[in-house]
Motif scaffolding. Sequence first.
Motif, PDB file in Angstrom:
ATOM      1  N   ILE A   8       0.849  -1.194   0.000  1.00 47.01           N
ATOM      2  CA  ILE A   8       0.000   0.000   0.000  1.00 47.01           C
ATOM      3  C   ILE A   8       0.880   1.237   0.000  1.00 47.01           C
ATOM      4  N   ASN A   9       0.655   2.090  -0.980  1.00 41.90           N
ATOM      5  CA  ASN A   9       1.449   3.312  -1.115  1.00 41.90           C
ATOM      6  C   ASN A   9       0.632   4.571  -0.827  1.00 41.90           C
ATOM      7  N   LEU A  10      -0.689   4.408  -0.665  1.00 46.56           N
ATOM      8  CA  LEU A  10      -1.544   5.557  -0.363  1.00 46.56           C
ATOM      9  C   LEU A  10      -1.111   6.197   0.944  1.00 46.56           C
ATOM     10  N   LYS A  11      -1.025   7.520   0.974  1.00 45.67           N
ATOM     11  CA  LYS A  11      -0.549   8.230   2.165  1.00 45.67           C
ATOM     12  C   LYS A  11      -1.329   7.863   3.419  1.00 45.67           C
ATOM     13  N   THR A  12      -2.642   7.709   3.287  1.00 46.40           N
ATOM     14  CA  THR A  12      -3.476   7.402   4.451  1.00 46.40           C
ATOM     15  C   THR A  12      -3.814   5.919   4.555  1.00 46.40           C
ATOM     16  N   LEU A  14      -5.441   2.238   3.551  1.00 48.81           N
ATOM     17  CA  LEU A  14      -6.800   1.894   3.121  1.00 48.81           C
ATOM     18  C   LEU A  14      -7.749   2.041   4.301  1.00 48.81           C
ATOM     19  N   GLN A  15      -7.855   3.242   4.804  1.00 50.98           N
ATOM     20  CA  GLN A  15      -8.726   3.525   5.931  1.00 50.98           C
ATOM     21  C   GLN A  15      -9.671   4.651   5.545  1.00 50.98           C
ATOM     22  N   ALA A  16     -10.851   4.658   6.119  1.00 49.53           N
ATOM     23  CA  ALA A  16     -11.866   5.691   5.918  1.00 49.53           C
ATOM     24  C   ALA A  16     -12.167   5.940   4.431  1.00 49.53           C
ATOM     25  N   ARG A  17     -11.905   7.152   3.956  1.00 51.61           N
ATOM     26  CA  ARG A  17     -12.271   7.523   2.581  1.00 51.61           C
ATOM     27  C   ARG A  17     -11.593   6.638   1.523  1.00 51.61           C
ATOM     28  N   PRO A  18     -10.281   6.384   1.608  1.00 51.23           N
ATOM     29  CA  PRO A  18      -9.670   5.510   0.607  1.00 51.23           C
ATOM     30  C   PRO A  18     -10.270   4.102   0.605  1.00 51.23           C
ATOM     31  N   ALA A  19     -10.632   3.600   1.769  1.00 58.37           N
ATOM     32  CA  ALA A  19     -11.257   2.269   1.846  1.00 58.37           C
ATOM     33  C   ALA A  19     -12.613   2.288   1.143  1.00 58.37           C
ATOM     34  N   ALA A  20     -13.377   3.350   1.354  1.00 57.17           N
ATOM     35  CA  ALA A  20     -14.683   3.473   0.709  1.00 57.17           C
ATOM     36  C   ALA A  20     -14.533   3.553  -0.812  1.00 57.17           C
ATOM     37  N   LEU A  21     -13.545   4.300  -1.268  1.00 57.35           N
ATOM     38  CA  LEU A  21     -13.307   4.410  -2.710  1.00 57.35           C
ATOM     39  C   LEU A  21     -12.834   3.076  -3.292  1.00 57.35           C
ATOM     40  N   PHE A  22     -12.017   2.346  -2.541  1.00 59.62           N
ATOM     41  CA  PHE A  22     -11.560   1.026  -2.991  1.00 59.62           C
ATOM     42  C   PHE A  22     -12.760   0.089  -3.129  1.00 59.62           C
ATOM     43  N   VAL A  23     -13.664   0.108  -2.158  1.00 60.34           N
ATOM     44  CA  VAL A  23     -14.866  -0.734  -2.199  1.00 60.34           C
ATOM     45  C   VAL A  23     -15.709  -0.374  -3.425  1.00 60.34           C
ATOM     46  N   GLN A  24     -15.870   0.918  -3.694  1.00 59.61           N
ATOM     47  CA  GLN A  24     -16.618   1.347  -4.882  1.00 59.61           C
ATOM     48  C   GLN A  24     -15.974   0.809  -6.153  1.00 59.61           C
ATOM     49  N   GLU A  25     -14.654   0.901  -6.214  1.00 60.66           N
ATOM     50  CA  GLU A  25     -13.924   0.412  -7.386  1.00 60.66           C
ATOM     51  C   GLU A  25     -14.106  -1.093  -7.537  1.00 60.66           C
ATOM     52  N   ALA A  26     -13.988  -1.827  -6.442  1.00 63.51           N
ATOM     53  CA  ALA A  26     -14.146  -3.289  -6.470  1.00 63.51           C
ATOM     54  C   ALA A  26     -15.552  -3.687  -6.925  1.00 63.51           C
ATOM     55  N   LYS A  37      -4.542  -9.821   4.552  1.00 65.16           N
ATOM     56  CA  LYS A  37      -3.464  -9.119   5.248  1.00 65.16           C
ATOM     57  C   LYS A  37      -3.208  -9.833   6.564  1.00 65.16           C
ATOM     58  N   SER A  38      -1.967 -10.204   6.775  1.00 64.24           N
ATOM     59  CA  SER A  38      -1.563 -10.864   8.025  1.00 64.24           C
ATOM     60  C   SER A  38      -2.436 -12.082   8.338  1.00 64.24           C
ATOM     61  N   SER A  52     -11.940  -3.409   8.810  1.00 66.38           N
ATOM     62  CA  SER A  52     -11.486  -4.344   9.847  1.00 66.38           C
ATOM     63  C   SER A  52     -10.017  -4.740   9.705  1.00 66.38           C
ATOM     64  N   ILE A  53      -9.461  -4.636   8.497  1.00 65.61           N
ATOM     65  CA  ILE A  53      -8.045  -5.007   8.348  1.00 65.61           C
ATOM     66  C   ILE A  53      -7.102  -3.845   8.620  1.00 65.61           C
ATOM     67  N   ALA A  54      -7.637  -2.632   8.692  1.00 65.79           N
ATOM     68  CA  ALA A  54      -6.845  -1.437   9.042  1.00 65.79           C
ATOM     69  C   ALA A  54      -5.497  -1.400   8.328  1.00 65.79           C
ATOM     70  N   ALA A  55      -5.530  -1.468   7.006  1.00 63.23           N
ATOM     71  CA  ALA A  55      -4.306  -1.508   6.203  1.00 63.23           C
ATOM     72  C   ALA A  55      -3.675  -0.122   6.099  1.00 63.23           C
ATOM     73  N   ARG A  56      -2.430  -0.023   6.534  1.00 70.80           N
ATOM     74  CA  ARG A  56      -1.702   1.249   6.538  1.00 70.80           C
ATOM     75  C   ARG A  56      -0.681   1.309   5.408  1.00 70.80           C
ATOM     76  N   LYS A  57      -0.226   2.525   5.140  1.00 69.36           N
ATOM     77  CA  LYS A  57       0.816   2.739   4.134  1.00 69.36           C
ATOM     78  C   LYS A  57       2.039   1.889   4.476  1.00 69.36           C
ATOM     79  N   GLY A  58       2.599   1.244   3.460  1.00 71.07           N
ATOM     80  CA  GLY A  58       3.796   0.433   3.630  1.00 71.07           C
ATOM     81  C   GLY A  58       3.523  -1.020   3.966  1.00 71.07           C
ATOM     82  N   GLU A  59       2.276  -1.355   4.284  1.00 67.15           N
ATOM     83  CA  GLU A  59       1.941  -2.746   4.606  1.00 67.15           C
ATOM     84  C   GLU A  59       1.662  -3.530   3.330  1.00 67.15           C
ATOM     85  N   GLU A  60       1.955  -4.819   3.385  1.00 60.42           N
ATOM     86  CA  GLU A  60       1.732  -5.688   2.233  1.00 60.42           C
ATOM     87  C   GLU A  60       0.376  -6.369   2.345  1.00 60.42           C
ATOM     88  N   ILE A  61      -0.339  -6.395   1.231  1.00 60.11           N
ATOM     89  CA  ILE A  61      -1.619  -7.093   1.156  1.00 60.11           C
ATOM     90  C   ILE A  61      -1.598  -7.995  -0.066  1.00 60.11           C
TER      91      ILE A  61
END
Length: 86
Positions: A8-12, A14-26, A37-38, A52-61
């Motif tokens: 994950i390279n997104l600054k914030t 995959l939490q809150a708004r980016p997570a919602a946008l990812f869900v829309q895209e999916a 993840k983990s 629920s997975i609280a994926a942060r910048k720099g984490e691998e998914i």
Amino acid sequence: MVQVKTTINLKTGLQARPAALFVQEANHFSSRVEIEKSGKKVNAKSIMGMMSIAARKGEEITIIVQGPDENEAIETLKAFVEKEEI
């Protein structure tokens, strides 16, 4: 079924708004989309699952996609998490 590991390279992350946008895209794809993840696997078309997975910048998914448009879906979703900003 196709799957790809990515960081994950997104600054914030995959939490809150980016997570919602990812869900829309999916949800644009008819294929089943999951994120792992983990050792925890969630439905990537569910905002609650993604939060629920609280994926942060720099984490691998791992993005896992199965269905008729799986190749297009995996490329689109991988590109989404690898960019810095939305």
